[in-house]
Design an enzyme around this catalytic site. Sequence first.
Site, mmCIF file in Angstrom:
data_model
loop_
_atom_site.group_PDB
_atom_site.id
_atom_site.type_symbol
_atom_site.label_atom_id
_atom_site.label_comp_id
_atom_site.label_asym_id
_atom_site.label_seq_id
_atom_site.Cartn_x
_atom_site.Cartn_y
_atom_site.Cartn_z
ATOM 1 N N LYS A 47 0.827 -1.195 0.000
ATOM 2 C CA LYS A 47 0.000 0.000 0.000
ATOM 3 C C LYS A 47 0.871 1.258 0.000
ATOM 4 O O LYS A 47 0.391 2.354 -0.241
ATOM 5 C CB LYS A 47 -0.881 0.034 1.265
ATOM 6 N N ASP A 104 7.506 3.373 -2.784
ATOM 7 C CA ASP A 104 7.657 4.352 -1.709
ATOM 8 C C ASP A 104 9.110 4.461 -1.264
ATOM 9 O O ASP A 104 9.661 5.540 -1.158
ATOM 10 C CB ASP A 104 6.766 3.990 -0.514
ATOM 11 N N ASP A 107 14.629 -0.054 0.955
ATOM 12 C CA ASP A 107 15.336 -0.222 2.220
ATOM 13 C C ASP A 107 16.415 -1.283 1.989
ATOM 14 O O ASP A 107 17.490 -0.972 1.486
ATOM 15 C CB ASP A 107 14.310 -0.619 3.283
ATOM 16 N N LYS A 135 17.252 4.227 1.072
ATOM 17 C CA LYS A 135 18.204 4.219 2.188
ATOM 18 C C LYS A 135 19.479 3.518 1.728
ATOM 19 O O LYS A 135 19.576 2.297 1.849
ATOM 20 C CB LYS A 135 17.631 3.458 3.378
ATOM 21 N N PHE A 156 13.819 4.517 10.731
ATOM 22 C CA PHE A 156 12.480 4.105 10.339
ATOM 23 C C PHE A 156 11.604 5.343 10.165
ATOM 24 O O PHE A 156 11.428 6.121 11.091
ATOM 25 C CB PHE A 156 11.873 3.160 11.378
ATOM 26 N N VAL A 157 11.069 5.511 8.976
ATOM 27 C CA VAL A 157 10.278 6.705 8.692
ATOM 28 C C VAL A 157 8.812 6.359 8.437
ATOM 29 O O VAL A 157 8.489 5.234 8.067
ATOM 30 C CB VAL A 157 10.844 7.481 7.485
HETATM 31 P P1 5GP Z 1 12.835 -3.680 1.446
HETATM 32 O O1 5GP Z 1 13.609 -3.875 2.713
HETATM 33 O O2 5GP Z 1 12.433 -4.998 0.847
HETATM 34 O O3 5GP Z 1 13.569 -2.783 0.474
HETATM 35 O O4 5GP Z 1 11.522 -2.882 1.868
HETATM 36 C C1 5GP Z 1 10.262 -3.447 1.768
HETATM 37 C C2 5GP Z 1 9.186 -2.552 2.303
HETATM 38 O O5 5GP Z 1 9.393 -2.320 3.695
HETATM 39 C C3 5GP Z 1 9.072 -1.158 1.705
HETATM 40 O O6 5GP Z 1 8.414 -1.123 0.465
HETATM 41 C C4 5GP Z 1 8.256 -0.477 2.792
HETATM 42 O O7 5GP Z 1 6.898 -0.772 2.622
HETATM 43 C C5 5GP Z 1 8.814 -1.105 4.061
HETATM 44 N N1 5GP Z 1 9.816 -0.203 4.660
HETATM 45 C C6 5GP Z 1 11.142 -0.181 4.480
HETATM 46 N N2 5GP Z 1 11.715 0.831 5.186
HETATM 47 C C7 5GP Z 1 10.711 1.464 5.817
HETATM 48 C C8 5GP Z 1 10.636 2.613 6.692
HETATM 49 O O8 5GP Z 1 11.606 3.292 7.050
HETATM 50 N N3 5GP Z 1 9.389 2.959 7.142
HETATM 51 C C9 5GP Z 1 8.258 2.275 6.798
HETATM 52 N N4 5GP Z 1 7.116 2.717 7.291
HETATM 53 N N5 5GP Z 1 8.290 1.206 5.961
HETATM 54 C C10 5GP Z 1 9.499 0.814 5.476
HETATM 55 MG MG MG Z 2 6.832 -0.415 -0.878
#
Ligand code: 5GP
Ligand code: MG
Length: 183
Positions: A47, A104, A107, A135, A156-157
């Site tokens: 979402k 969005d 990470d 990040k 964490f945002v």
């Molecule tokens: P990945 O670690 O696979 O790149 O991130 C997967 C998902 O984790 C992102 O699309 C996002 O929905 C969530 N996520 C990663 N970092 C953050 C953060 O700092 N804040 C929030 N609210 N969600 C995050």
């Molecule tokens: Mg996402």
Amino acid sequence: MRAADIQADLDRVLVTEEELQARLAELAAEVNRDYAGKDILLVGVLKGAIMVMADFARHLTIDAPMDWMAVSSYGASTKSSGVVQIRKDLDTPLDGKHVLVVEDIIDSGLTLHWLLEHFATRGAASIEVLTALRKPDAMKVEIDAKYVGFDIPSDFVVGYGLDYAEGYRGLRDVAVLAPHVYS
Ligand code: 5GP
Ligand code: MG
Ligand code: MG
């Protein structure tokens, strides 16, 4: 417990609404040029990408159909495992489409890494990534995102579509959540 006022739950604002809009307008101008005359498909990842998609798409002057996908990482860990399950698939076949994945945040990059490999088997003419946030210090796999809004620290945002326990998505800025909220 959540504060009555959302602002009391925030530590500091990292990216303001105005900065987000200005940057998305710049990225949209690039995408208008790069995809002129091409059969583009915007793919939003639910979402978190809802706000980015809504704002980015409205800065475009080319006509860009949208589709949505919902995925979840599973495994024992609460962190992204890189093992992804499709909860809602696309409605559109990808054959011959120039796919632009709208995200969005990158990470660890594990979710997107899996998604890009998956899309590569579905006959897209090209696949690129637009992300509002990235990040760099947290990335575990290299993701070659062509369009990046802002590089941010590994905190964490929340806000601008990003949630904590499904809250805070409607916040207009991107902010670091105050530690008292999750401790
Ligand atoms: P990945 O670690 O696979 O790149 O991130 C997967 C998902 O984790 C992102 O699309 C996002 O929905 C969530 N996520 C990663 N970092 C953050 C953060 O700092 N804040 C929030 N609210 N969600 C995050
Ligand atoms: Mg996402
Ligand atoms: Mg989330």
